[in-house]
Structures are given as structure tokens and as C-alpha cells.
Motif scaffolding. Structure first.
Motif, short mmCIF file in Angstrom:
data_model
loop_
_atom_site.label_atom_id
_atom_site.label_comp_id
_atom_site.label_asym_id
_atom_site.label_seq_id
_atom_site.Cartn_x
_atom_site.Cartn_y
_atom_site.Cartn_z
N TYR A 202 -58.91 -46.13 -47.38
CA TYR A 202 -59.51 -44.80 -47.56
C TYR A 202 -58.33 -43.82 -47.63
N GLU A 231 -62.36 -44.94 -51.05
CA GLU A 231 -62.52 -43.54 -51.47
C GLU A 231 -61.16 -42.87 -51.51
N VAL A 233 -59.97 -39.04 -51.20
CA VAL A 233 -60.47 -37.68 -50.92
C VAL A 233 -59.32 -36.69 -50.97
N ASP A 241 -56.87 -28.16 -39.83
CA ASP A 241 -57.77 -29.09 -39.16
C ASP A 241 -58.39 -30.03 -40.21
N SER A 243 -60.27 -32.65 -39.35
CA SER A 243 -61.28 -33.48 -38.69
C SER A 243 -62.51 -33.71 -39.57
N GLN A 244 -62.89 -32.71 -40.37
CA GLN A 244 -64.09 -32.92 -41.18
C GLN A 244 -63.86 -33.96 -42.28
N TYR A 245 -62.57 -34.21 -42.61
CA TYR A 245 -62.26 -35.25 -43.60
C TYR A 245 -62.08 -36.60 -42.92
N THR A 247 -63.78 -37.59 -39.99
CA THR A 247 -65.03 -38.15 -39.45
C THR A 247 -65.76 -39.07 -40.45
N PRO A 248 -65.77 -38.79 -41.76
CA PRO A 248 -66.42 -39.75 -42.66
C PRO A 248 -65.73 -41.12 -42.68
N LEU A 250 -64.72 -42.71 -40.14
CA LEU A 250 -65.21 -43.47 -38.98
C LEU A 250 -66.42 -44.34 -39.35
N THR A 251 -67.26 -43.83 -40.25
CA THR A 251 -68.49 -44.55 -40.58
C THR A 251 -68.45 -45.18 -41.97
N GLN A 272 -54.61 -35.92 -35.74
CA GLN A 272 -56.06 -35.88 -35.59
C GLN A 272 -56.69 -37.26 -35.84
N GLN A 275 -56.31 -38.99 -32.69
CA GLN A 275 -57.25 -38.44 -31.70
C GLN A 275 -58.66 -39.00 -31.88
N PHE A 276 -59.02 -39.25 -33.13
CA PHE A 276 -60.35 -39.81 -33.40
C PHE A 276 -60.39 -41.32 -33.16
N GLY A 277 -59.34 -41.84 -32.59
CA GLY A 277 -59.34 -43.25 -32.17
C GLY A 277 -59.11 -44.25 -33.28
#
Lengths: 445, 342
Positions: A202, A231, A233, A241, A243-245, A247-248, A250-251, A272, A275-277
């Protein structure tokens, strides 16, 4: 109210003045000079165009330190640095062609317009015979174009986009730094060894020339290894920030995140993502991996411990143990108290290579100095055997694949070299990236 | 569903930052009538309070180990933070908690910066046109940025969250979903809760204290309050300090999310002005509501499913929403009649 009658003589005078005004920008040099800014006295002026303000100011400051050191060494001051290990022995420590090197500096602000303006000022007002430096591809391409028009040599600083010596290459421009194509070719096999060939990637990509170039190269080489691209992006430059890019991701089911970001964007997106693991996550039964194709040690310091275990590539690293690198690190470290960055290294090399080419050519005339660099093979400048390829003015040498160090011993010790990819593996045909060098311009036409 | 929940959480923490900055901007505008373009710089200064405290706590005792040399041939320096050598384990904990600890420093520092800024510069521009106010405060923001860059450099400086808040929280389990589906960074949730607490504190202060009552009265009719013998100016100066403190705390707690650099305030400033306009000029609840709303919408617009239908929507969504809301409700979501209308 009196009326003034315009006569034939007035008309001719006005036409001559206006005509001269329009013609002035095209006449870059007085006719007394054989080429733009031909040095007439006992000195020769070089123009160091680096970001002194803006987001890359720290990298620019390191470039400037390297240039000052190079000028000292060329003039025979200090310990001589890499001049002692450089394979060419043309430079004698008495300047270039017997003229002492002096320099002027400009601030690119990492903006193409500002970079062109400062380069123009150094050429037109300060009499710089060569322009060098910079920390971004967009400024490098802009300044390269200006130098071609002005008839001076441009020795690019840190610029990694393929375009600099690809579709936007110019005869008067030369690049020592590597490019995204080489990063992809070097990283691909290492990533395959580390993570296998059954991976889903990704990409988060900075939405400008360099980002697209980097994304294309990594995608090409990882797909050749069997990876799929889930993908790609595009993220706005300087998003802050991310983070909104993230989080997708993660799933998404992807198990590799490629961050085609540099500088502040890289620091933020990597921090980041960790941070989101993502670095500790498992997807598809595999450990999730993060890749940062272009590393900068200066920037990596900003990401702190988040770089641990993350793969990337770099043009040079201060921990290399060849004689050239050791000499440069010693010289730079003793003068400034810390090790040089890859930006400092490439800028130092460019200044030395230009000086050496002028010395071998016996002149500063671009159309003679350029050919002295074309096809020039050298060693002892920290990257092993290197060649300035004649067909695109791109240096070809080994490429370093690095990884964030797990147990750093100091704040400078953040990356470790995991592989030195041989030149043969990263070389590509010049025509692959398009563009035309065109003829040299001495500024006299 | 997982993706939607993740984006809502993401929007809430981002919205928390927008709301806190917009709240300060609205307070400043509502009380003093000043359009403060230096407000983003206050967010940045708050972040650099955390950087400064960490730098102070990290001051090191340097000894040279002559048996080991650096790569450039000088003796290796062995560095141990003073707090660790003086206080042992407590010193280590203090370093780990440097971000929350720096709140104690940031509150008086930011209040003082706000008061000095208002008394030293802003008050001279109360009766000047908004264009003058924008120019002078924007200039001030650039000066503050350059000072910070000169002192701390241009590169981002990492500020880790305390170890205990570095992990992830399985939010999905809390709302009855399968484990591992919706995990979210703990510090971001801490930030969201912190922003809610600060917003609640500011509202309570304005709503339930005599000082707050006078300020609200002054916002509604400054002249009449003055005629009652109350020194409104002094109170408004303190309000400016409080607005600076709120922005500073927002920036300080954001440092583990976004490594601070000199430019971080500008990134938030423009968005925060849009938030204020969407919420309604002078409306505190409007600023808070718009902050969270735009944060969540910005997150949703970044989803691949949305971008596949509307490419590039993530980069314009906030401005698009602003246009739509201003067309439908020209005073914003909760704008007050008469504010910025003449």
C-alpha cells in the motif's frame, strides 16, 4: 496646453532605446568575456545555492558546511579531506587553475522561483562561474534550466527524482546523487529477502514530481518480484497529520506500507504509522512491514525511535569504512563536531569533481569542462568506483540499502548499512528516462 | 463498519485540535474584535513549551571516555541526563512523562505570552480595520516562527508520549465488536478526552464564574458594561491570555502525534479560520461543533471508497463544506446576528 511634435529623429532614438531594453536580457555576458563569468583575476567565484530558510534549512546548512570545507581543501587549507583519497591527482591545493576559490551563497527556500532568482543573482551580480547545491528536485530542475540558459555549469546537490537527469536533463547540468530508479533497483531484492515475494503493498505518496517518480520505481521493482500493489494514495505535500490516510491501511489487507515521503512528511507519516501499530501488526499471517525508499539521516533523527527496523536507501552514510568516507568524516567532524549528512557528502563531492574537471580541462569554459566530466571514472570519494555517465550526466556507483538501527549508540547513529548494491544492478539505459542533453552553452551565443 | 468507526475516531482527535484552536480564535474575536492570525503561532509555541521542558530535563552530564574515539577522532562523549543521576528512577519517570509535565510550565508561560502580546501589540490595533489586524498578527506569526526556527532548527523534534500511553486500545471490543478490528492509538484518545475537558473547562469558566459573566456581558455590549464601572479592558486582556493558553495546551498535547517544528501552527491556522467561519463568527459552541464536524468529514473524505468516486475530495472537503454552509446559512452554523456584518 502645448503639443509636442514627435520627429523622425525622436522616433529612431526611442526605437533604439526600447530595442536595447528588449535585447538586454538575451545578452547575458559582455563581449569582452569568452564565456559567462570567465575569471579574469586571481580568484574564481563559485555559487552555493542551498536552502537557508524553509523546511530543509538544516539540510541546507549541512550542505553549506560541506562546501566551505571543500573550498578550504581546494585552496590547500585544512587536512585536505577526500582530496587525499581521490583517485584523480589533478588538484594541487592551490585553488582551481591557479585561482583561489571564493564563494557566494544563495537561499533556494526550497522553492523553484526563489532558487532561480538566487542563482540568477549569483551569476549576474556576483560573477559565479558555477552554481551548485539544493535539496529538492523541483529546485534542481529549475536551476539547471537557468544555468543552461546562462551558460554556466550546474552541479546538482540533493535531488533524487529521475527527471533531473531524465526528461529534464541539460548539457550544463551534472548529478552525483542517485535517483528513484536506482533506489527501486537496490531495494527490491533486499525487500524480497527480508519479507518474501508474496506481499501486498500500500503506497502513500507525496503528490509532486519526486513522489510520483519514487512510487513508480518502487512499484515497478516490487511487482517484478511478485508483490501486488493494493493501492497508491497521493497525499498533499506538507499534510502534517497523515492519520486519515493511514487508518484505511489498517483494514485494507495490505501487509506492507511504502511511504514515498521525504523530509517533514516522512517524519510525520512514519511516526504516525508506527503510532497506529503498523510496525507490530500481523496481516495475512505475516509481520507487517514499513518501507521508506529514501532515507536522510538528518530527517531520520526527527522520527526518533520510530525508524527502528525500517528499510530504505541512501546515497552515502558516515559509518562507511572506506578510506574516502573515513577521511571526509574525520575532516568534517573535527571542524563541526558531528558527522556529515548524505547531502553534505554529495555537495562536497560535486565541488571537488567540478574543481578537478576544470583543472584537467585547464579552463572554466562549460563546453570544455563538461566533456572533462563526461565518462570520467574515479574512486576515493566514499562511494567506491564511480562514473559520470556521458549520455545523461548521471553518476553511477554502488547504492546503499539501510535500516533503522535497533540499538543506536548516539543521536547520529540511527541507520545501519545492510547492503551495498553493486552499480551493475542499478544501472539502466540512459534513453529509458527520456530527455535530451542538447548542446553545451558557454553563454556567448 | 470497522473502517467507518476508525475514521470517526480519527476525525474526533483531529477535530479536537481544530476545536481548541478555533475556540481561542473565537474568544479573541468575540471579546476584542481582533482577527488574530498569530493564533496558530501560539499553538506552535505551546508545542515548543513541551520541547523546551524535555530539553531542560534532558540536560546531560558529559564526560569524555578517552579509551574510545568517535569516527572523527575525538574522545567519545558519555552523556547521562542530570535528572537521572540526581533522582534515579524518579528522574527516568520524569523524562518519560515530559509532555504531561510540561503542562505545568505551559499554563503560566502561555498566559504570560498572551498578556504581553495583547498589551504590547494587539491593543494598538483594536480600532484599526481588520485588514491591518490581519497584517500585523500575520507578521507577528512569522517573527515568532523565525525565532523558534533560529532556536530549535527547522527539523521536526520528536516528543514521545509516556510509555504507558504509547500502545493501542482495542476500541472495537468496547462497542461489542470482535477483538482486533478497531484498534486505535491510546494517545490520540487521550488527546480527544483532553480537548473535551479543556473545552468544558472554558465553557464552565465563562458560564459559571462572575469573571465569565462580565466577559460574556462585555462580548454582548462592551460600552454598557464599561458604563457600569467595570474595567472591561483588563478582563479582556486576561481573556486573551486564556485564549493563548488554550491554543498552547492544544499544541503541547499534540506533540506526540505530530513532531513539532516551527511551521506547525500555520498548517492549522487556515483550517481553524474556516472552522470559525463555518461555526459562526463569535459563537463558541459553533466553533467547537464545527471543529469536530470538519475533522470527521475530512477523515471520511480520505477513505479510498470516497476518493474513488470523487478524486481529490480529501484536499478540498473542508472548503467545500464551508462554501455550502455559508450559502445555506450565511452566518455559519451558530453565528450571531450583527457579528462581522458591518
Amino acid at each position: 496646453m502645448s503639443k509636442r511634435k514627435i520627429g523622425r529623429r525622436d522616433m529612431l532614438k526611442t526605437t533604439a532605446v526600447v530595442g536595447a531594453g528588449f535585447a538586454a536580457p538575451m545578452v547575458f555576458v559582455p563581449r569582452a568575456y569568452a564565456y559567462t563569468n570567465e575569471p579574469k583575476g586571481a580568484t574564481v567565484t563559485l555559487g552555493f545555492n542551498v536552502p537557508q530558510t524553509g523546511a530543509y534549512a538544516d539540510e541546507g546548512a549541512d550542505e553549506l558546511r560541506a562546501y566551505e570545507l571543500a573550498a578550504e581543501h581546494i585552496n590547500g587549507e585544512g587536512d585536505g579531506g577526500m582530496l587525499n583519497t581521490f583517485s584523480s591527482k589533478a588538484l594541487k591545493g592551490n585553488g582551481i587553475n591557479g585561482k583561489q576559490v571564493i564563494y557566494v551563497t544563495g537561499d533556494t527556500q526550497t522553492k523553484a522561483d526563489a532558487a532561480r532568482a538566487s542563482a540568477k543573482r549569483m551569476i549576474e551580480k556576483d560573477g559565479a562561474v558555477m552554481i551548485t547545491g539544493g535539496s529538492s528536485s523541483s529546485t534542481a530542475i529549475a536551476v539547471q534550466g537557468l544555468c543552461q540558459e546562462a551558460g554556466v555549469i550546474f552541479m546538482a546537490g540533493l535531488t533524487h527524482s529521475n527527471d533531473t537527469t531524465g526528461k529534464d536533463k541539460r548539457a550544463n547540468g551534472f548529478r552525483h546523487f542517485f535517483n528513484t530508479e536506482m533506489s527501486g533497483a537496490a531495494l527490491g531484492p533486499v525487500l524480497k529477502n527480508a519479507f518474501g515475494s508474496d506481499r501486498v503493498a500500500y503506497h502513500l505518496t507525496a503528490d509532486y514530481t519526486w513522489g510520483w517518480s519514487q512510487e513508480g520505481s518502487i512499484k515497478k521493482y516490487t511487482e517484478q518480484l511478485g508483490w501486488q500493489t493494493y493501492e497508491t494514495v497521493r497525499t498533499p505535500l506538507g499534510a502534517g497529520d497523515f492519520s486519515q490516510y493511514i487508518t484505511p491501511v489498517l483494514t485494507s489487507g495490505a501487509d506492507v506500507l511504502v511511504l514515498n515521503h521525504y523530509g517533514r512528511d516522512m517524519v510525520n507519516s512514519l511516526t504516525q504509522a508506527v503510532q497506529f501499530g503498523l510496525r507490530d501488526k500481523q496481516v495475512n499471517g505475516k509481520d507487517f512491514a514499513i518501507v521508506v525508499p529514501l532515507y536522510s539521516r538528518l530527517m531520520a533523527q526527527g522520527a526518533g525511535e520510530n525508524v527502528k527496523g525500517i528499510f530504505g536507501s541512501t546515497n552515502w552514510h558516515w559509518s562507511l569504512q572506506d578510506e574516502g568516507s573515513k577521511a571526509f568524516v574525520r575532516s568534517f567532524g573535527q571542524k563541526y563536531g558531528f558527522p556529515p549528512s548524505q547531502a553534505a557528502h554529495t555537495c562536497y563531492c560535486q565541488a571537488i569533481l567540478y574543481a578537478d574537471a576544470c583543472e584537467r580541462a585547464g579552463t572554466f569554459r562549460p563546453s570544455v569542462v563538461g566533456p572533462a566530466l563526461e565518462g570520467f571514472k574515479f574512486d576515493g570519494l566514499g562511494n567506491g568506483p564511480t562514473e559520470y555517465r556521458a549520455s545523461d550526466h548521471q553518476c553511477f556507483k554502488d547504492v546503499l540499502v539501510v535500516k533503522g538501527k535497533e540499538a543506536p549508540t548516539s543521536k547520529f547513529d540511527v541507520l545501519e548499512v545492510v547492503e551495498v548494491t553493486p552499480r551493475a544492478q542499478v544501472e539502466y539505459p540512459a534513453e529509458m528516462l527520456g530527455g535530451e542533453l542538447g548542446p553545451y552553452n558557454d553563454g556567448t551565443a | 463498519m470497522d473502517a467507518i468507526l476508525l475514521q470517526i475516531l480519527n476525525g474526533l482527535d483531529k477535530g479536537g485540535a481544530y476545536a481548541l484552536i478555533a475556540l481561542g480564535l473565537t474568544i479573541t474575536f468575540g471579546t476584542l474584535g481582533v482577527v488574530n492570525f498569530a493564533h496558530g503561532a501560539l499553538f506552535m509555541l505551546g508545542a515548543f513549551c513541551a520541547v523546551s521542558v524535555k530539553a531542560l530535563l534532558s540536560l546531560e552530564q558529559v564526560t569524555e571516555d578517552a579509551t574510545q574515539l568517535t569516527a572523527w577522532g575525538t574522545p567519545l562523549e558519555v552523556r547521562v541526563p542530570y535528572v537521572e543521576s540526581w533522582f534515579g528512577d524518579f528522574g527516568t519517570v520524569l523524562l518519560d512523562y515530559s509532555v504531561p509535565v510540561s503542562i505545568l510550565v505551559a499554563i503560566p508561560v502561555m498566559l504570560l505570552i498572551g498578556v504581553v502580546m495583547e498589551r504590547g501589540l494587539i491593543r494598538f490595533f483594536y480600532k484599526r480595520p481588520h485588514a491591518d489586524q490581519i497584517l500585523v498578527t500575520f507578521g507577528l506569526a512569522i517573527v515568532l516562527q523565525e525565532i523558534v526556527k533560529g532556536a530549535f532548527g527547522a527539523n521536526p523534534i520528536p516528543q514521545p508520549a509516556p510509555d504507558v500511553a504509547k500502545g493501542m486500545i482495542d476500541f472495537g471490543v468496547a462497542v461489542g465488536m470482535d477483538a482486533g478490528n478497531v484498534v486505535y492509538p491510546m494517545w490520540r484518545l487521550v488527546y480527544f478526552l483532553f480537548s473535551v475537558a479543556v473545552i468544558a473547562g472554558v465553557f464552565a469558566f465563562l458560564q459559571f464564574t462572575t469573571f465569565g459573566m462580565v466577559v460574556r456581558a462585555g462580548m454582548a455590549d462592551r460600552e454598557t458594561v464599561g458604563l457600569l464601572g467595570i474595567d472591561v479592558d483588563r478582563r479582556f486582556t486576561i481573556v486573551f491570555g486564556i485564549a493563548a493558553m488554550v491554543a498552547g495546551l492544544a499544541g503541547l498535547m499534540y506533540t506526540p502525534i505530530l513532531s513539532p517544528d516551527y511551521h506547525m501552527g500555520m498548517d492549522f491556522l487556515v483550517l481553524s479560520f474556516v472552522v470559525v467561519v463555518v461555526g459562526g463568527m463569535g459563537s463558541l459552541p459553533g466553533a467547537v461543533a464545527a471543529g469536530f464536524l470538519l475533522g470527521i468529514l475530512q477523515s471520511f473524505a480520505s477513505m479510498n471508497e470516497v476518493k474513488s468516486i470523487l478524486p481529490g475530495i480529501d484536499q478540498i472537503i473542508i472548503y467545500l463544506i464551508a462554501v455550502i454552509i455559508l450559502l445555506v446559512r450565511p452566518r455559519g452554523l451558530m453565528g450571531r446576528k450583527g457579528v462581522m456584518e458591518h
